[in-house]
Design a protein around this motif. Structure first.
Motif, mmCIF file in Angstrom:
data_model
loop_
_atom_site.group_PDB
_atom_site.id
_atom_site.type_symbol
_atom_site.label_atom_id
_atom_site.label_comp_id
_atom_site.label_asym_id
_atom_site.label_seq_id
_atom_site.Cartn_x
_atom_site.Cartn_y
_atom_site.Cartn_z
ATOM 1 N N VAL A 77 -10.119 -1.380 -0.907
ATOM 2 C CA VAL A 77 -10.263 -0.761 0.414
ATOM 3 C C VAL A 77 -9.066 0.119 0.718
ATOM 4 C CG1 VAL A 77 -10.490 -1.218 2.889
ATOM 5 C CG2 VAL A 77 -11.664 -2.689 1.232
ATOM 6 N N HIS A 78 -7.877 -0.333 0.313
ATOM 7 C CA HIS A 78 -6.651 0.402 0.578
ATOM 8 C C HIS A 78 -5.983 0.787 -0.733
ATOM 9 C CE1 HIS A 78 -6.940 -0.837 4.790
ATOM 10 N NE2 HIS A 78 -7.164 -2.073 4.361
ATOM 11 N N PRO A 79 -5.301 1.916 -0.754
ATOM 12 C CA PRO A 79 -4.535 2.283 -1.946
ATOM 13 C C PRO A 79 -3.336 1.356 -2.095
ATOM 14 C CG PRO A 79 -4.092 3.824 -0.167
ATOM 15 C CD PRO A 79 -5.184 2.933 0.310
ATOM 16 N N PRO A 80 -2.761 1.279 -3.298
ATOM 17 C CA PRO A 80 -1.588 0.413 -3.489
ATOM 18 C C PRO A 80 -0.487 0.752 -2.476
ATOM 19 C CG PRO A 80 -2.357 1.285 -5.574
ATOM 20 C CD PRO A 80 -3.125 2.014 -4.509
ATOM 21 N N ASN A 81 -0.016 -0.256 -1.762
ATOM 22 C CA ASN A 81 1.005 -0.051 -0.729
ATOM 23 C C ASN A 81 1.833 -1.322 -0.630
ATOM 24 O OD1 ASN A 81 2.519 0.413 1.626
ATOM 25 N ND2 ASN A 81 0.857 1.608 2.560
ATOM 26 N N ALA A 82 3.091 -1.182 -0.942
ATOM 27 C CA ALA A 82 3.970 -2.362 -0.967
ATOM 28 C C ALA A 82 4.148 -2.967 0.411
ATOM 29 C CB ALA A 82 5.322 -1.987 -1.556
ATOM 30 N N SER A 83 3.930 -2.178 1.466
ATOM 31 C CA SER A 83 4.145 -2.692 2.828
ATOM 32 C C SER A 83 2.993 -3.569 3.320
ATOM 33 C CB SER A 83 4.341 -1.515 3.793
ATOM 34 O OG SER A 83 3.173 -0.721 3.841
ATOM 35 N N LEU A 84 1.864 -3.523 2.625
ATOM 36 C CA LEU A 84 0.699 -4.326 3.040
ATOM 37 C C LEU A 84 0.745 -5.707 2.406
ATOM 38 C CD1 LEU A 84 -2.169 -1.687 2.722
ATOM 39 C CD2 LEU A 84 -1.188 -2.572 4.843
ATOM 40 N N PRO A 85 0.242 -6.726 3.109
ATOM 41 C CA PRO A 85 0.160 -8.061 2.507
ATOM 42 C C PRO A 85 -0.726 -8.031 1.253
ATOM 43 C CG PRO A 85 -0.292 -8.149 4.861
ATOM 44 C CD PRO A 85 -0.263 -6.702 4.475
ATOM 45 N N ASN A 86 -0.494 -9.007 0.343
ATOM 46 C CA ASN A 86 -1.248 -9.055 -0.910
ATOM 47 C C ASN A 86 -2.754 -9.197 -0.673
ATOM 48 O OD1 ASN A 86 0.966 -8.745 -2.507
ATOM 49 N ND2 ASN A 86 1.312 -10.955 -2.830
ATOM 50 N N ASP A 87 -3.140 -10.062 0.290
ATOM 51 C CA ASP A 87 -4.562 -10.260 0.569
ATOM 52 C C ASP A 87 -5.222 -8.968 1.001
ATOM 53 O OD1 ASP A 87 -4.303 -12.869 -0.096
ATOM 54 O OD2 ASP A 87 -4.204 -13.618 1.977
ATOM 55 N N THR A 88 -4.535 -8.187 1.812
ATOM 56 C CA THR A 88 -5.094 -6.906 2.281
ATOM 57 C C THR A 88 -5.201 -5.930 1.124
ATOM 58 O OG1 THR A 88 -4.096 -7.294 4.439
ATOM 59 C CG2 THR A 88 -4.822 -5.050 3.958
ATOM 60 N N GLN A 89 -4.175 -5.915 0.274
ATOM 61 C CA GLN A 89 -4.199 -4.987 -0.864
ATOM 62 C C GLN A 89 -5.349 -5.305 -1.826
ATOM 63 O OE1 GLN A 89 -0.646 -3.714 -2.891
ATOM 64 N NE2 GLN A 89 0.665 -4.719 -1.361
ATOM 65 N N ARG A 90 -5.678 -6.607 -1.948
ATOM 66 C CA ARG A 90 -6.717 -7.011 -2.906
ATOM 67 C C ARG A 90 -8.130 -6.900 -2.334
ATOM 68 N NH1 ARG A 90 -3.178 -11.609 -3.721
ATOM 69 N NH2 ARG A 90 -1.825 -11.234 -5.524
ATOM 70 N N ALA A 91 -8.285 -6.574 -1.086
ATOM 71 C CA ALA A 91 -9.613 -6.454 -0.475
ATOM 72 C C ALA A 91 -10.406 -5.335 -1.159
ATOM 73 C CB ALA A 91 -9.489 -6.174 1.012
ATOM 74 N N THR A 92 -11.666 -5.616 -1.501
ATOM 75 C CA THR A 92 -12.505 -4.632 -2.189
ATOM 76 C C THR A 92 -13.748 -4.325 -1.370
ATOM 77 O OG1 THR A 92 -13.658 -6.385 -3.406
ATOM 78 C CG2 THR A 92 -11.746 -5.385 -4.474
ATOM 79 N N GLU A 93 -14.407 -3.246 -1.751
ATOM 80 C CA GLU A 93 -15.637 -2.824 -1.093
ATOM 81 C C GLU A 93 -16.526 -2.123 -2.114
ATOM 82 O OE1 GLU A 93 -14.545 -0.065 1.944
ATOM 83 O OE2 GLU A 93 -13.731 1.407 0.545
ATOM 84 N N PRO A 94 -17.827 -1.991 -1.833
ATOM 85 C CA PRO A 94 -18.719 -1.274 -2.762
ATOM 86 C C PRO A 94 -18.342 0.205 -2.852
ATOM 87 C CG PRO A 94 -19.971 -2.591 -1.188
ATOM 88 C CD PRO A 94 -18.550 -2.558 -0.694
ATOM 89 N N CYS A 95 -18.997 0.893 -3.760
ATOM 90 C CA CYS A 95 -18.733 2.328 -3.962
ATOM 91 C C CYS A 95 -19.455 3.119 -2.865
ATOM 92 C CB CYS A 95 -19.204 2.765 -5.340
ATOM 93 S SG CYS A 95 -18.441 1.840 -6.701
ATOM 94 N N LEU A 96 -18.784 3.270 -1.740
ATOM 95 C CA LEU A 96 -19.408 3.922 -0.580
ATOM 96 C C LEU A 96 -19.505 5.433 -0.738
ATOM 97 C CD1 LEU A 96 -17.622 1.885 2.256
ATOM 98 C CD2 LEU A 96 -19.847 1.446 1.187
ATOM 99 N N ASP A 97 -18.724 6.005 -1.626
ATOM 100 C CA ASP A 97 -18.701 7.466 -1.795
ATOM 101 C C ASP A 97 -19.227 7.902 -3.154
ATOM 102 O OD1 ASP A 97 -17.282 8.329 0.757
ATOM 103 O OD2 ASP A 97 -15.888 6.839 -0.040
ATOM 104 N N GLY A 98 -20.043 7.070 -3.759
ATOM 105 C CA GLY A 98 -20.638 7.454 -5.034
ATOM 106 C C GLY A 98 -19.788 7.032 -6.215
ATOM 107 N N TRP A 99 -20.093 7.600 -7.382
ATOM 108 C CA TRP A 99 -19.446 7.196 -8.627
ATOM 109 C C TRP A 99 -18.941 8.404 -9.396
ATOM 110 C CZ3 TRP A 99 -23.444 4.874 -6.308
ATOM 111 C CH2 TRP A 99 -23.430 3.481 -6.175
#
Length: 542
Positions: A77-99
């Motif tokens: 869901v989010h690009p790699p960002n050291a300031s975000l918690p690990n759980d937030t960084q690992r959150a995933t979502e389907p391919c909403l914008d195609g492949w």
């Protein structure tokens, strides 16, 4: 005098027969392209989620799957960002914008995104195509009996040409599958009419050879398809390329003569006589043709006319005990062959080998398979050949479940061997079925048998979907069904060197004699041997 003797008078293997078989064989050469077309037009390349529109210009990291490879259907869901918690960084979502597809070749998969949650639509498209072959066999088979073999053949060429070309210009997936359904209907009409017209115009002693020649036309077509697909990477142009030739076949079919038997049985004996005289002239036997008379033609086909008046329907296949047992065993063998054959033929890309080379190998195995089948049918018999082909194929498919995915060579060898056995099963079944059913119900029996192989080929792609639950399930189902089909063939009687049954009574008498100890003198046995049956072997693995 029989029709075979009339054919000898006008030339049973002259210039006409060779040209006739060539005109029928060229479309079969191209028919394999349509049957197996989705191997290439529906190829699924490596792919991953397209980054969101607001993604930074830097690399977008993909989540890793259980197999250690990047996920194809999820993204962070989010690009790699050291300031975000690990759980937030690992959150995933389907391919909403195609492949993003890692391939320069396009297909219906890349055009309409038939991946991830939509990947079932790819298998559904092949099943709908097979449903067209099934429905076409039911509808066009009946129309062929009403209006003749040649008109249905001609219309089927035009239907396949028009619907195949239209599929190349489809603007949406639903319209594509509709046109592919119509392609299947056309293929079914071509197959039915070609088998009858090929067998009718060649002498009994040459039927096996000519039918095998048409079968090899289909085999050669399997070699042509990979070359076309490699040279034409755009699926629309490939679809159009394999469809356009059928416009030419539509025009050439006007030269093909109508079935003489159908004309006489339909009360058009004068037209049948004209065609026979035209064939005689073409074969350099014009004087013999002129000697034929209308009365002589009707008299010589009197037995076939009387047999045609004996009305039997599909219900008789299940009402009469001896036919019921035979129909059940044959139906299971036909279903298993079509079901397992298309599991391997349409699963080429699953073996991790170059798609084009593997398709050539898959097509090439039919050459020795058909040759071995002819030898086995002639010396071991139909019963043994049919059972062995399906049992070996089932064993090979089940063996795939125990071979690790990284042993690609072993898996490929097993798949090629299984496909060759199933090709043999197809060749044997056409001959075996036509020899088992009596003349008065043979066409109905062949039709019901073909119905089951189409049902099997239609369900085969859908079973692949169960692989999403457990990858081993599809091959287990395919293998067990093939073993059941082979086991059912063990309960069928042998027909090698046996006379063809004309009536139900002939079949019952033949069955009773087969159960008695054989004490016939060799001279009498030899007198029972006939060259072949009214309906030849398969056109190919369809």
């Amino acid at each position: 005098m029989t029709f075979s003797e009339i054919l000898d008078r006008v030339g049973s293997m002259g210039r006409f027969q060779f040209l006739h078989v060539a005109i029928l064989g060229l479309p079969i050469l191209n028919m394999a392209n349509h049957n197996l077309l989705q191997i290439f037009t529906a190829a699924t390349p490596a792919h991953h989620c397209h980054p969101p529109p607001n993604a930074s210009a830097g690399p977008w990291v993909l989540p890793m799957g259980p197999n250690g490879k990047p996920e194809r259907c999820l993204r962070f869901v989010h690009p790699p960002n050291a300031s975000l918690p690990n759980d937030t960084q690992r959150a995933t979502e389907p391919c909403l914008d195609g492949w993003v597809y890692n391939s320069t070749k396009d297909s219906i998969v890349t055009e309409w995104d038939l991946v991830c949650n939509s990947n079932k639509l790819k298998e559904m498209a092949q099943s709908i195509f097979m449903a067209g072959i099934l429905i076409g066999g039911l509808v066009l088979g009946d129309l062929s009996d009403r209006f003749g073999r040649r008109p249905i053949l001609t219309c089927s060429y035009l239907l396949l040409a028009a619907s195949g070309s239209s599929a190349a210009f489809s603007s949406s997936f639903p319209s594509y599958v509709i046109f592919r359904f119509l392609c299947g209907c056309g293929i079914s009409g071509i197959t039915l009419s070609t088998v009858i017209l090929n067998v009718e115009w060649v002498p009994t002693r040459m039927r096996a050879i000519m039918s095998t020649a048409l079968g090899y036309c289909y085999t050669v077509g399997q070699f042509i398809l990979p070359g076309l697909a490699y040279a034409i990477p755009q699926w629309r142009w490939l679809q159009l390329t394999v469809s356009i030739p059928f416009f030419i076949f539509f025009l050439s079919s006007w030269w093909t003569p109508e079935s003489i038997r159908w004309l006489v049985l339909s009360g058009k004996s004068s037209k049948a006589l004209k065609i026979l005289r035209r064939v005689a002239a073409f074969n350099g036997k014009k004087e013999e043709g002129e000697r034929l008379s209308l009365e002589e033609l009707k008299l010589n086909l009197q037995k076939e006319i009387s047999l045609a008046k004996a009305k039997y329907s599909a219900t008789d296949l299940f009402r009469i005990p001896i036919l019921r047992r035979m129909t059940f065993c044959l139906s299971l063998a036909w279903f298993a062959t079509g079901f397992a054959y298309y599991s391997l033929a349409m699963g080429v890309e699953e073996f991790g080998v170059n798609l084009y080379i593997l398709q050539i190998i898959f097509g090439g195995v039919d050459v020795p398979a058909k040759f071995i089948t002819i030898l086995s049918l002639s010396y071991l018999g139909r019963h043994t050949t049919q059972a062995a082909a399906l049992l070996l194929a089932g064993g090979a498919i089940l063996a795939l479940t125990f071979v690790p995915l990284d042993l690609q060579t072993v898996r490929t060898v097993l798949a090629v061997f299984g496909k060759g056995c199933l090709s043999s099963s197809f060749s044997c079944l056409f001959l075996y079925t036509s020899e088992l059913y009596p003349t008065v119900i043979r066409q109905t029996g062949m039709g019901v048998s073909n119905l089951w192989t189409r049902v099997g080929s239609m369900l085969s792609p859908l079973v692949k979907i169960t692989g999403e639950v457990q990858p081993l399930i599809p091959n287990i189902i395919y293998g067990i069904i093939a073993l059941l089909g082979g086991s059912a063939a063990l309960f069928l009687p042998e027909t090698l060197n046996q006379p063809l049954p004309e009536t139900i009574e002939d079949l019952e008498n033949w069955s009773l004699q087969a159960k008695k100890p054989k004490q016939e003198p060799e001279v009498e046995k030899a007198s029972q041997r006939i060259p072949l049956q009214p309906y030849g072997p398969a056109l190919g693995s369809s």
